[in-house]
Design an enzyme around this catalytic site. Sequence first.
Site, PDB file in Angstrom:
ATOM      1  N   CYS A 177       9.532  16.794 -12.798  1.00 52.14           N
ATOM      2  CA  CYS A 177       7.893  17.220 -12.267  1.00 52.14           C
ATOM      3  C   CYS A 177       7.888  18.326 -11.252  1.00 52.14           C
ATOM      4  CB  CYS A 177       7.353  15.926 -11.619  1.00 52.14           C
ATOM      5  SG  CYS A 177       6.956  14.446 -12.574  1.00 52.14           S
ATOM      6  N   GLU A 215      -1.591   7.465 -12.527  1.00 50.89           N
ATOM      7  CA  GLU A 215      -1.037   9.018 -12.896  1.00 50.89           C
ATOM      8  C   GLU A 215      -0.608   8.590 -14.289  1.00 50.89           C
ATOM      9  OE1 GLU A 215       0.927  12.113 -10.314  1.00 50.89           O
ATOM     10  OE2 GLU A 215       2.618  11.068 -11.226  1.00 50.89           O
ATOM     11  N   HIS A 267      -9.254  19.023 -15.822  1.00 51.61           N
ATOM     12  CA  HIS A 267      -8.615  20.561 -16.717  1.00 51.61           C
ATOM     13  C   HIS A 267      -8.305  21.381 -15.893  1.00 51.61           C
ATOM     14  CE1 HIS A 267     -10.049  18.079 -20.235  1.00 51.61           C
ATOM     15  NE2 HIS A 267      -9.234  18.795 -20.997  1.00 51.61           N
TER      16      HIS A 267
END
Length: 148
Positions: free
Chosen positions: A25, A135, A75
């Site tokens: 990540c 998530e 986005h």
Amino acid sequence: MAKVRLTKEFRFEMAHALWNYDGLCKNIHGHSYILYVTVIGEPITDQANPKLGMVMDFGDLKRIVNQEIVDKLDHAVVLSDRTPMLEQLNIPQMFERFFVFDYQPTCENMIADFAERIIKRLPAEVKLHSLKLHETATSFAEWFAEDN
């Protein structure tokens, strides 16, 4: 009258990276987030009120959460302010929705931030009860008012 909880679901797509993280990540990657917002209150009993029988109009809750969270982060790319060379990432065509948070953009930190944003906008008689932020399909964080 009895207290009643209302829950509304929201979905948005967002990319982030975790600065100084020791796993995958640390790379910019995206998620399809699902946010569940639960408020609690007593249904309105005033016969003259157009919201009679409601704790809160779902449309009002939708407007608050969209304005504070979804419309901003959908986005978008989100990074920590500790990320070096942030200026070089500000490419207008690709980063119109680019946010730098003063915290590491983990699911845990974001849900606490979301709670603060939502609480400020709720009517006085309605309280934020809980948030759940997925998530991934199998990983999520939860925030409960009773814990805070």
